[in-house]
Write an enzyme that holds these catalytic residues in place. Structure first.
Site, PDB file in Angstrom:
ATOM      1  NE  ARG A 192      43.597  42.430   2.085  1.00  0.00           N
ATOM      2  CZ  ARG A 192      42.766  43.453   1.349  1.00  0.00           C
ATOM      3  NH1 ARG A 192      42.732  44.618   2.373  1.00  0.00           N
ATOM      4  NH2 ARG A 192      41.872  43.366   0.668  1.00  0.00           N
ATOM      5  N   GLY A 453      27.308  45.538  -3.281  1.00  0.00           N
ATOM      6  CA  GLY A 453      27.113  45.268  -5.020  1.00  0.00           C
ATOM      7  C   GLY A 453      28.187  44.181  -5.322  1.00  0.00           C
ATOM      8  N   GLY A 459      29.308  46.402   2.377  1.00  0.00           N
ATOM      9  CA  GLY A 459      27.233  46.185   2.606  1.00  0.00           C
ATOM     10  C   GLY A 459      26.989  45.728   3.813  1.00  0.00           C
TER      11      GLY A 459
END
Length: 570
Positions: A192, A453, A459
């Site tokens: 990942r 979001g 964020g």
């Protein structure tokens, strides 16, 4: 190679792992050039959904975010977002001029500074992609390894080599690690994303607590002499299951940092157990789910190194001070200063980039730095010239002296461009800051105000004093943007994640809620109590009362229409 029948029955994670085994996208730049000539319709799905990401390129959403699509992902449009890799945030005026030109010519004037010190463009077409990539190469830049299952941009202190309080300038190690991992075929196929921070800064401004691998400076006494070295932490990360990086019992000297980096990267790469689930493939899950301890991890590092590391020495963990690198401050070089500008929510225009580059040339030595708080710094400015630089930045809309709300705001990409977001963030954050400046002008504390979001934490809202997590609520029969509140996050001495407090409201109500909360703090704080301590001594129910102005029941964190897939692209 899988047969057609096997391909039809494979799971999502199996498909991604097969595609990665079949091709190293870093070796296939000519395919991208060929696609540009053939057109978007000719691009195979494997490139659209997987391989492009290794070049920092991924499809842009249609503005509706995840709820406009299906399967936890929104609809894509035939445009791309593209991240430009800036190791340690280092940037020259020439390079910034090039980025400004690319933004203007190919990206509709878009550019965002990210929380990993990248600059991200939007609206790039397939036809223009080869020209954009070549222009970056010609400027000594690249988008390689800024997305996908690879080592993301390696972060460090933006003031490396300049900070009078640093123990050492670790930027050469950042660039050495970058050379080891970005573009190296040995490390193109990780389970990942993989995030690294290397810093000699005493303030830990690159947030080692949330990186997969992080080096922070320490000093030990040896034979009556002081020796600078590093502590090493592993397994940090945010997303829906945040985990603070754990410190290994090791003192790492300068010459050992890159060998240790290789060893930890190999452990991650070779962890087959992390390839069974896309949502649980980060290094932290070795500790969270697979029974690894810090002792076992160190043993494996030392096995791969072929030697033992010295034991760790006591370290000075910095206070959780706000480190945004704005304002005018002295460097360690006599007579030299840096001038940092707060770039609200990271969004910067071509005109602003050119203005900053010109100022760096005219009054400095053409060197700039990006920060993980989405800001921009001009360095190596003589003291007599700092006023000219500050005035020029302010005139361009990049504030050198800004309100606590302007300085503290960070925002992810949001539904404007991201297919995985639930809410629009960039315009919302600007409006929120302007509202708070008007409503709470007396607020006198530094404030981390992070807007993300969706739950994936791009964020970094779980590190914030006030973290806002995007949701949807039904208002008068229509689904509207909303935010869920997490309060009291911190890094450094009191590192901890912001608490989900059970309060959610429509986006348009957020300024009122924050204003009520901050006024309550100003009225009820004990002496010099900061926000972290104020939040810590109040219950979730009390904090909800401050936010709502009345007692309210705990809200669900993920109401209908349901939560997005966990950990998709945080």
């Amino acid at each position: 190679m899988s047969t057609p029948t096997e391909t039809l029955t494979e799971t999502k994670v199996q498909k991604v792992e097969r595609l990665k085994r079949e091709k190293n996208p870093w070796e296939c730049l000519d395919e991208i050039r060929a696609f540009a000539a053939q057109g978007y319709a000719a691009v195979p799905e494997a490139w659209i959904k997987t391989y492009f990401r290794w070049w920092g390129v991924y499809t842009q959403g249609d503005g509706a975010g995840t709820l406009g699509g299906s399967g936890g992902e929104g609809k894509a449009v035939p445009y791309f977002m593209l991240r430009i890799r800036l190791a340690n945030g280092f940037l020259t005026s020439r390079q910034l001029h090039v980025i400004a030109g690319l933004s203007e010519k190919y990206a509709r004037g878009s550019a965002d500074i990210t929380v990993r010190q990248n600059i991200q463009l939007h609206w790039v077409t397939l036809q223009d992609l080869p020209e954009v990539l070549q222009a970056l190469f010609d400027a000594g830049l690249t988008s390689m390894s800024t997305c996908g299952d690879v080592t993301r941009n390696i972060t460090g202190c933006p003031l490396a080599g300049l900070n009078a309080n640093e123990l050492c300038d670790a930027s050469p190690l950042v660039f050495a690690a970058n050379a080891l991992l970005a573009g190296n075929a040995e490390f193109y196929n990780l389970p990942r994303k993989y995030k690294i921070s290397i810093s000699g800064c005493r303030d830990w401004c690159s947030y080692p607590e949330i990186n997969d691998l992080a080096f922070t400076p320490v000093v030990r006494g040896t034979n009556g002499k002081s020796e600078a070295g590093f502590s090493v932490r592993v397994g940090g990360g945010l997303s829906t299951e945040p985990h603070l990086a754990v410190r290994l019992n090791a003192f790492v000297n300068w010459d050992q940092v890159i060998p240790v980096t290789r060893a930890v990267s190999e452990i991650f790469r070779d962890s087959a157990v992390l390839r069974n689930s896309r949502e649980r493939a980060r290094l932290k899950f070795l500790f969270l789910e697979h029974g690894w301890t810090v002792e076992r991890f160190l043993e494996e590092v030392e096995r791969r190194l072929g030697f033992k590391l010295d034991p760790a020495v006591p370290e000075q963990v910095p206070a959780g001070v706000f480190r945004d690198h704005t304002g005018v401050h002295a460097q360690k070089q006599p007579g030299q200063f840096y001038v940092g500008a707060a770039v609200l929510r990271g969004r910067i225009t071509p005109e602003q980039m050119r203005a900053a580059a010109d100022l760096a040339d005219r009054y400095g030595n053409g060197q700039l730095r990006t920060t993980n708080t989405q800001n921009l710094v001009i360095v190596n400015v003589p003291h007599s010239q700092t006023g000219f630089v500050a005035d020029g930045l302010n005139r361009s809309g990049l504030r050198v002296e800004a309100s606590t709300f302007w300085r503290g705001a960070v925002a992810c990409t949001g539904t404007e461009f991201c297919k995985l977001a639930i809410t629009e963030t960039k315009s919302f954050t600007r409006w929120l800051v302007e509202e708070l400046e008007e409503r709470v002008p007396a607020f006198d504390q530094q404030l981390r105000l992070n807007v993300t979001g969706c739950p994936n934490s791009c964020g970094q809202h779980r590190l914030a004093d006030i973290g806002l997590e995007g949701k949807k609520v039904k208002v008068k029969g229509l689904m509207q943007d909303a935010y869920y509140f997490c309060l009291g996050g911190s890094v450094g001495e009191h590192a901890g994640f912001a608490r989900p407090v059970g309060y959610r409201c429509a986006a348009e109500e957020v300024p009122d809620a924050i204003a009520r909360l901050l006024r309550s703090y100003l009225l009820c704080r004990h002496g010099g109590e900061d926000l972290r301590r104020f939040f810590a001594r109040h219950s979730e129910a009390e904090l909800r009362t401050f936010l709502a102005g009345q007692s309210v029941a705990e809200a669900e964190r993920d109401p209908s229409p349901g939560r997005p897939p966990r950990g998709v692209e945080g």
